[in-house]
Scaffold this motif. Structure first.
Motif, PDB file in Angstrom:
ATOM      1  N   GLN A 103     -65.780  -7.088 -49.914  1.00 19.72           N
ATOM      2  CA  GLN A 103     -64.639  -7.218 -48.249  1.00 19.72           C
ATOM      3  C   GLN A 103     -64.698  -5.698 -48.407  1.00 19.72           C
ATOM      4  O   GLN A 103     -64.416  -4.781 -46.681  1.00 19.72           O
ATOM      5  CB  GLN A 103     -63.248  -7.465 -48.510  1.00 19.72           C
ATOM      6  N   GLU A 106     -67.741  -4.963 -46.299  1.00 23.19           N
ATOM      7  CA  GLU A 106     -68.072  -6.166 -44.275  1.00 23.19           C
ATOM      8  C   GLU A 106     -67.316  -4.960 -43.767  1.00 23.19           C
ATOM      9  O   GLU A 106     -67.283  -4.952 -42.882  1.00 23.19           O
ATOM     10  CB  GLU A 106     -67.117  -7.064 -45.179  1.00 23.19           C
ATOM     11  N   ASP A 107     -66.105  -4.228 -44.420  1.00 21.47           N
ATOM     12  CA  ASP A 107     -65.016  -3.833 -43.506  1.00 21.47           C
ATOM     13  C   ASP A 107     -65.522  -2.323 -42.625  1.00 21.47           C
ATOM     14  O   ASP A 107     -65.987  -2.383 -41.542  1.00 21.47           O
ATOM     15  CB  ASP A 107     -63.785  -3.381 -43.911  1.00 21.47           C
ATOM     16  N   GLU A 108     -66.494  -1.459 -43.883  1.00 21.97           N
ATOM     17  CA  GLU A 108     -67.426  -0.709 -43.746  1.00 21.97           C
ATOM     18  C   GLU A 108     -68.283  -1.265 -42.272  1.00 21.97           C
ATOM     19  O   GLU A 108     -69.079  -0.317 -41.514  1.00 21.97           O
ATOM     20  CB  GLU A 108     -68.680  -0.388 -44.928  1.00 21.97           C
ATOM     21  N   LYS A 110     -67.758  -3.468 -39.932  1.00 21.63           N
ATOM     22  CA  LYS A 110     -67.605  -4.677 -39.327  1.00 21.63           C
ATOM     23  C   LYS A 110     -67.783  -3.957 -37.824  1.00 21.63           C
ATOM     24  O   LYS A 110     -67.587  -2.829 -37.928  1.00 21.63           O
ATOM     25  CB  LYS A 110     -66.749  -4.947 -39.346  1.00 21.63           C
ATOM     26  N   GLN A 111     -68.599  -4.831 -37.173  1.00 24.41           N
ATOM     27  CA  GLN A 111     -68.647  -3.900 -35.518  1.00 24.41           C
ATOM     28  C   GLN A 111     -67.432  -3.632 -35.161  1.00 24.41           C
ATOM     29  O   GLN A 111     -66.323  -4.988 -35.250  1.00 24.41           O
ATOM     30  CB  GLN A 111     -69.216  -4.313 -34.906  1.00 24.41           C
ATOM     31  N   GLN A 112     -66.064  -2.571 -34.540  1.00 23.68           N
ATOM     32  CA  GLN A 112     -65.341  -1.847 -34.102  1.00 23.68           C
ATOM     33  C   GLN A 112     -65.032  -2.608 -32.742  1.00 23.68           C
ATOM     34  O   GLN A 112     -66.067  -2.423 -31.891  1.00 23.68           O
ATOM     35  CB  GLN A 112     -64.223  -1.155 -34.213  1.00 23.68           C
TER      36      GLN A 112
END
Length: 128
Positions: A103, A106-108, A110-112
């Motif tokens: 997780q 994945e958070d790193e 993840k496209q903002q």
């Protein structure tokens, strides 16, 4: 999904290759040594995907190890980028390898979603 794990030889102050593996984001924490500090390079998903730099330094590490790792983190990144041609997209610093979960990775990546708003001109002050 390729992982390079580097360690420092504290006595000789040299960077050594600890292991090379094909870990997934779920198994990455098990590939990194939990008792000694490590620098890890993790390629996420495809062969042309960006590389994640992970620095772990357990609190049980000796003071000299902690100081050496903290002082050499920037140099390791610079060598990886300039001499090895590795493009580091993201960096994660963790105390223990078990903090680097699927997780977290994945958070790193993840496209903002950027929401662009047009410039709103200030309203003219009204008469009283």
């Amino acid at each position: 999904m390729l992982t390079w794990v580097q360690k420092l030889d504290v006595v000789n102050e040299r960077l050594l290759l600890a292991s090379v593996s094909s870990a997934t984001s779920a198994t990455l924490a098990t590939e990194i040594e939990a008792t000694e500090p490590r620098f890890s390079f993790y390629r996420h998903t495809a062969p042309d995907a960006p590389i994640l730099f992970i620095s772990t330094c357990p609190s049980s590490s000796k003071i000299k190890e902690r100081m050496l790792y903290a002082a050499s983190r920037g140099i390791v990144i610079q060598i990886a980028q300039n001499e090895a041609g590795i493009t580091i997209a993201k960096r994660i610093e963790a105390t223990n390898p078990d903090e680097v979960t699927a997780q977290t990775i994945e958070d790193e990546f993840k496209q903002q979603a950027e929401t662009k708003t047009a410039f709103a001109r200030p309203k003219r002050p009204g008469k009283r």
